[in-house]
Design an enzyme around this catalytic site. Structure first.
Site, PDB file in Angstrom:
ATOM      1  N   CYS A 206       0.845  -1.198   0.000  1.00  0.00           N
ATOM      2  CA  CYS A 206       0.000   0.000   0.000  1.00  0.00           C
ATOM      3  C   CYS A 206       0.880   1.249   0.000  1.00  0.00           C
ATOM      4  O   CYS A 206       0.563   2.235  -0.689  1.00  0.00           O
ATOM      5  CB  CYS A 206      -0.951  -0.009   1.198  1.00  0.00           C
ATOM      6  SG  CYS A 206      -2.404  -1.074   1.005  1.00  0.00           S
TER       7      CYS A 206
ATOM      8  N   ASN B  29       1.822 -16.426  -4.300  1.00  0.00           N
ATOM      9  CA  ASN B  29       2.005 -17.241  -3.101  1.00  0.00           C
ATOM     10  C   ASN B  29       0.947 -16.872  -2.075  1.00  0.00           C
ATOM     11  O   ASN B  29       0.683 -15.684  -1.849  1.00  0.00           O
ATOM     12  CB  ASN B  29       3.401 -17.009  -2.513  1.00  0.00           C
ATOM     13  CG  ASN B  29       4.500 -17.473  -3.444  1.00  0.00           C
ATOM     14  OD1 ASN B  29       4.404 -18.542  -4.047  1.00  0.00           O
ATOM     15  ND2 ASN B  29       5.544 -16.667  -3.588  1.00  0.00           N
TER      16      ASN B  29
ATOM     17  N   HIS C 115      -0.440 -10.149  -4.566  1.00  0.00           N
ATOM     18  CA  HIS C 115       0.460  -9.786  -5.659  1.00  0.00           C
ATOM     19  C   HIS C 115       0.709 -11.004  -6.522  1.00  0.00           C
ATOM     20  O   HIS C 115       0.680 -12.145  -6.053  1.00  0.00           O
ATOM     21  CB  HIS C 115       1.781  -9.208  -5.139  1.00  0.00           C
ATOM     22  CG  HIS C 115       2.484 -10.072  -4.139  1.00  0.00           C
ATOM     23  ND1 HIS C 115       2.104 -10.133  -2.822  1.00  0.00           N
ATOM     24  CD2 HIS C 115       3.534 -10.917  -4.272  1.00  0.00           C
ATOM     25  CE1 HIS C 115       2.902 -10.960  -2.167  1.00  0.00           C
ATOM     26  NE2 HIS C 115       3.771 -11.469  -3.024  1.00  0.00           N
TER      27      HIS C 115
ATOM     28  N   HIS D 269       3.544 -12.514  -9.168  1.00  0.00           N
ATOM     29  CA  HIS D 269       4.893 -12.431  -9.721  1.00  0.00           C
ATOM     30  C   HIS D 269       4.822 -12.759 -11.208  1.00  0.00           C
ATOM     31  O   HIS D 269       4.265 -13.803 -11.592  1.00  0.00           O
ATOM     32  CB  HIS D 269       5.815 -13.461  -9.062  1.00  0.00           C
ATOM     33  CG  HIS D 269       5.981 -13.322  -7.572  1.00  0.00           C
ATOM     34  ND1 HIS D 269       7.119 -12.793  -7.006  1.00  0.00           N
ATOM     35  CD2 HIS D 269       5.170 -13.660  -6.539  1.00  0.00           C
ATOM     36  CE1 HIS D 269       6.997 -12.815  -5.672  1.00  0.00           C
ATOM     37  NE2 HIS D 269       5.821 -13.341  -5.366  1.00  0.00           N
TER      38      HIS D 269
HETATM   39  P1  5GP Z   1       6.052 -13.156  -1.652  1.00  0.00           P
HETATM   40  O1  5GP Z   1       7.235 -13.803  -0.982  1.00  0.00           O
HETATM   41  O2  5GP Z   1       5.103 -12.555  -0.624  1.00  0.00           O
HETATM   42  O3  5GP Z   1       5.349 -14.028  -2.648  1.00  0.00           O
HETATM   43  O4  5GP Z   1       6.630 -11.972  -2.535  1.00  0.00           O
HETATM   44  C1  5GP Z   1       7.001 -10.734  -1.994  1.00  0.00           C
HETATM   45  C2  5GP Z   1       7.993 -10.137  -2.942  1.00  0.00           C
HETATM   46  O5  5GP Z   1       8.118  -8.780  -2.621  1.00  0.00           O
HETATM   47  C3  5GP Z   1       9.383 -10.762  -2.850  1.00  0.00           C
HETATM   48  O6  5GP Z   1       9.753 -11.319  -4.115  1.00  0.00           O
HETATM   49  C4  5GP Z   1      10.277  -9.583  -2.453  1.00  0.00           C
HETATM   50  O7  5GP Z   1      11.537  -9.606  -3.090  1.00  0.00           O
HETATM   51  C5  5GP Z   1       9.457  -8.385  -2.856  1.00  0.00           C
HETATM   52  N1  5GP Z   1       9.693  -7.202  -2.046  1.00  0.00           N
HETATM   53  C6  5GP Z   1       9.760  -7.151  -0.681  1.00  0.00           C
HETATM   54  N2  5GP Z   1       9.958  -5.882  -0.279  1.00  0.00           N
HETATM   55  C7  5GP Z   1      10.013  -5.127  -1.410  1.00  0.00           C
HETATM   56  C8  5GP Z   1      10.221  -3.715  -1.629  1.00  0.00           C
HETATM   57  O8  5GP Z   1      10.379  -2.915  -0.719  1.00  0.00           O
HETATM   58  N3  5GP Z   1      10.228  -3.305  -2.919  1.00  0.00           N
HETATM   59  C9  5GP Z   1      10.066  -4.170  -3.968  1.00  0.00           C
HETATM   60  N4  5GP Z   1      10.103  -3.660  -5.205  1.00  0.00           N
HETATM   61  N5  5GP Z   1       9.881  -5.496  -3.797  1.00  0.00           N
HETATM   62  C10 5GP Z   1       9.855  -5.963  -2.528  1.00  0.00           C
HETATM   63 ZN    ZN Z   2      -1.834  -3.273   1.187  1.00  0.00          ZN
END
Ligand code: 5GP
Ligand code: ZN
Length: 113
Positions: A6, A86, A99, A101
Site C-alpha cells: 500500500c 504465493n 500480488h 509475480h
Molecule cells: P512473496 O514472498 O510474498 O510471494 O513476494 C514478496 C515479494 O516482494 C518478494 O519477491 C520480495 O523480493 C518483494 N519485495 C519485498 N519488499 C520489497 C520492496 O520494498 N520493494 C520491492 N520492489 N519489492 C519488494
Molecule cells: Zn496493502
C-alpha cells in the site's frame, strides 16, 4: 494500515514502476529471481488469494490482462513466462497484499514445488 505494498502504491516508499492504471500497479521486484521479475498488485488492499471474492475478483482478471501486456512489452511473450501468487506460510508469502509475480527471461525451473 501498515502494508508495504500500500505504501509503494501511494508513493510513500519508492519503487521501479513499470505500469499503472486506475486499479492496478506493477513494479520491479527488489530481489529479482529472473531477468524479468515484476510484481503486479491491485491498488485496493486484498491480503491474499484467500480474500478474493465475487465482489473484488474483477481486478484479478484485469491483473492477468496487464500480465499479458507487460509480457509482450518486455519481450517474453513468445519465450514464455510464469505468473505466480504465493498464499500463506507453506507457499512462502512474505507480503500480505495480494500480488502476482511475473517471471521470465530465462528457462524457469520446471518443478512447481
Ligand atoms: P512473496 O514472498 O510474498 O510471494 O513476494 C514478496 C515479494 O516482494 C518478494 O519477491 C520480495 O523480493 C518483494 N519485495 C519485498 N519488499 C520489497 C520492496 O520494498 N520493494 C520491492 N520492489 N519489492 C519488494
Ligand atoms: Zn496493502
Amino acid at each position: 494500515m501498515d502494508c508495504l505494498f500500500c505504501k509503494i502504491i501511494s508513493g510513500d516508499i519508492p519503487s521501479a514502476k513499470v505500469y499503472e492504471d486506475d486499479t492496478v500497479y506493477a513494479f520491479k521486484d527488489i530481489n529479482p529471481m529472473a531477468p524479468v521479475h515484476i510484481l503486479i498488485v491491485p491498488k485496493t488492499h486484498i491480503s491474499s488469494v484467500n480474500d478474493i471474492t465475487a465482489e473484488n475478483s474483477t481486478v484479478v482478471s484485469h491483473i492477468f490482462e496487464v500480465a499479458a501486456i507487460l509480457a509482450k512489452d518486455l519481450g517474453i511473450s513468445e519465450s514464455g513466462y510464469r505468473v505466480v501468487s504465493n498464499c500463506g506460510a507453506d507457499a512462502g508469502q512474505s507480503v500480505f497484499h495480494l500480488h502476482f509475480h511475473l517471471l521470465g527471461g530465462k528457462q524457469l525451473k520446471l518443478e512447481m514445488c
